[in-house]
Design an enzyme around this catalytic site. Structure first.
Site, PDB file in Angstrom:
ATOM      1  N   ASN A  40       0.851  -1.190   0.000  1.00 55.41           N
ATOM      2  CA  ASN A  40       0.000   0.000   0.000  1.00 55.41           C
ATOM      3  C   ASN A  40       0.889   1.243   0.000  1.00 55.41           C
ATOM      4  OD1 ASN A  40      -1.836   2.018   0.441  1.00 55.41           O
ATOM      5  ND2 ASN A  40      -2.399   1.375   2.517  1.00 55.41           N
ATOM      6  N   LYS A  42       0.044   4.288  -0.261  1.00 57.36           N
ATOM      7  CA  LYS A  42      -0.570   5.487   0.350  1.00 57.36           C
ATOM      8  C   LYS A  42      -0.337   6.702  -0.560  1.00 57.36           C
ATOM      9  CE  LYS A  42      -0.077   3.209   4.750  1.00 57.36           C
ATOM     10  NZ  LYS A  42       0.055   3.298   6.209  1.00 57.36           N
ATOM     11  N   HIS A 102      -9.550   1.242   5.166  1.00 57.89           N
ATOM     12  CA  HIS A 102      -8.252   1.462   5.802  1.00 57.89           C
ATOM     13  C   HIS A 102      -8.407   2.450   6.967  1.00 57.89           C
ATOM     14  CE1 HIS A 102      -4.093   2.544   6.463  1.00 57.89           C
ATOM     15  NE2 HIS A 102      -3.768   1.430   5.821  1.00 57.89           N
ATOM     16  N   GLU A 114      -6.666   4.838   7.916  1.00 53.88           N
ATOM     17  CA  GLU A 114      -6.408   6.244   7.570  1.00 53.88           C
ATOM     18  C   GLU A 114      -7.627   6.867   6.891  1.00 53.88           C
ATOM     19  OE1 GLU A 114      -2.747   5.457   5.521  1.00 53.88           O
ATOM     20  OE2 GLU A 114      -1.792   4.996   7.445  1.00 53.88           O
ATOM     21  N   GLU A 138      -5.050  -4.868  10.697  1.00 53.19           N
ATOM     22  CA  GLU A 138      -4.017  -3.846  10.884  1.00 53.19           C
ATOM     23  C   GLU A 138      -4.310  -3.094  12.179  1.00 53.19           C
ATOM     24  OE1 GLU A 138      -2.052  -2.578   6.971  1.00 53.19           O
ATOM     25  OE2 GLU A 138      -3.919  -1.461   7.065  1.00 53.19           O
ATOM     26  N   GLY A 165       2.739   2.403  10.843  1.00 56.05           N
ATOM     27  CA  GLY A 165       3.693   3.503  10.701  1.00 56.05           C
ATOM     28  C   GLY A 165       4.452   3.850  11.972  1.00 56.05           C
ATOM     29  N   SER A 192       3.683  -1.947  10.353  1.00 55.29           N
ATOM     30  CA  SER A 192       5.137  -1.940  10.552  1.00 55.29           C
ATOM     31  C   SER A 192       5.817  -3.234  10.115  1.00 55.29           C
ATOM     32  CB  SER A 192       5.477  -1.606  12.011  1.00 55.29           C
ATOM     33  OG  SER A 192       5.076  -0.287  12.300  1.00 55.29           O
ATOM     34  N   GLY A 219       2.952  -0.916   4.255  1.00 56.32           N
ATOM     35  CA  GLY A 219       2.847   0.506   3.907  1.00 56.32           C
ATOM     36  C   GLY A 219       4.213   1.119   3.645  1.00 56.32           C
TER      37      GLY A 219
HETATM   38  P1  13P Z   1       3.060   0.568   7.673  1.00 57.32           P
HETATM   39  O1  13P Z   1       3.608  -0.668   7.021  1.00 57.32           O
HETATM   40  O2  13P Z   1       3.725   1.829   7.225  1.00 57.32           O
HETATM   41  O3  13P Z   1       2.984   0.428   9.158  1.00 57.32           O
HETATM   42  O4  13P Z   1       1.549   0.718   7.168  1.00 57.32           O
HETATM   43  C1  13P Z   1       0.709  -0.370   7.215  1.00 57.32           C
HETATM   44  C2  13P Z   1      -0.502  -0.048   6.448  1.00 57.32           C
HETATM   45  O5  13P Z   1      -1.260   0.851   6.797  1.00 57.32           O
HETATM   46  C3  13P Z   1      -0.768  -0.796   5.210  1.00 57.32           C
HETATM   47  O6  13P Z   1      -2.055  -0.589   4.747  1.00 57.32           O
END
Ligand code: 13P
Length: 246
Positions: free
Chosen positions: A8, A10, A86, A88, A154, A160, A190, A211
């Protein structure tokens, strides 16, 4: 069934040129690449092995909805997958379980393959895994009947932050989610080169959703090296098993 490596991106990278370069690095079997939708058509021309997906759609197919994109538009540029729910999107764009349900229906109607993201915030998890399960079970209620999908677990506090979940605990949550939905379940939060195998090697976990590390070329290389290693190990294991059974 082979494990899924979902990436992803983002809101990255900054330019189409970089996106094409990054897509080439990730163009491998078993990879699903969730790129910004503006880059999807261009990336589709570059990739032959990875599957492509969008990070968001609107639930209507057409009409006066300035700035939105539909499931059929996503399909028309060569992408087959969609991320829904998601954390976010829930946090910054106010997506509720009702909105998630509408998007799931629209995606399923268009024949997109769906990854639904669920996961609890730290305020819940700090009360214990049982509370986290209740939270996730409530999020899963938004799945309309007859919609088949993959779930990505997640935990919000792991996204993140560099603090991934304990693999045993995410494996337990995975089992719980499978019990409710019957779906395949990925882990996200992560995941990096250094810890990916701790998740992929768990038999309950069907893959990972990555991510930050997916847009970092050094990490990406480490990730694919590790995946390759684990793949070879499992091939050897199967060969040994066949020899033993012969
Ligand atoms: P990170 O791998 O940056 O923690 O993000 C995970 C994520 O939100 C994937 O959709």
């Amino acid at each position: 069934m082979a494990k899924i490596i979902a990436l992803n991106w983002k809101l990255n990278p900054a330019t189409e040129k970089e996106a094409r370069r990054l897509a080439l690095l990730s163009d491998k079997k078993g990879v699903v690449l969730f790129a910004p939708s503006i880059f999807l058509g261009s990336i589709a021309e570059k990739t032959t092995k990875a599957a492509l997906g969008a990070q968001n759609i609107f639930w209507e197919q057409r009409g006066a909805f300035t700035g939105e994109i539909s499931a059929s538009m996503v399909k028309s540029v060569g992408a087959e997958w969609i991320l829904v729910g998601h954390s976010e999107r829930r946090k910054y764009f106010g997506e509720t379980d009702e909105v998630v349900a509408k998007k799931l229906e629209a995606a399923a109607r268009a024949g997109l393959k769906i990854i639904l993201c669920v996961g609890e915030p730290w305020s819940i998890r700090k009360k214990g895994v049982e509370e986290a399960k209740k939270f996730v079970a409530r999020q899963l209620k938004s799945v309309p009947r007859n919609v088949s999908l993959i779930v990505a677990y997640e935990p919000v506090w792991a996204i993140g932050t560099g603090k991934s979940d304990v693999p045993e605990e995410s494996a337990a949550m995975t089992k719980f989610i499978k019990g409710i939905t019957g779906a395949r379940v990925l882990y996200g939060g992560s995941v990096q080169g250094e810890n990916i195998l701790r998740f992929l090697d768990r038999q309950e976990i069907d893959g990972v959703l990555i991510g930050g590390a997916s847009v970092n070329k050094t990490e990406l290389k480490k990730i694919f090296n590790q995946v390759q290693r684990s793949h070879l190990t499992s091939q050897n294991r199967n060969r040994e098993l066949r020899r033993f059974q012969a």
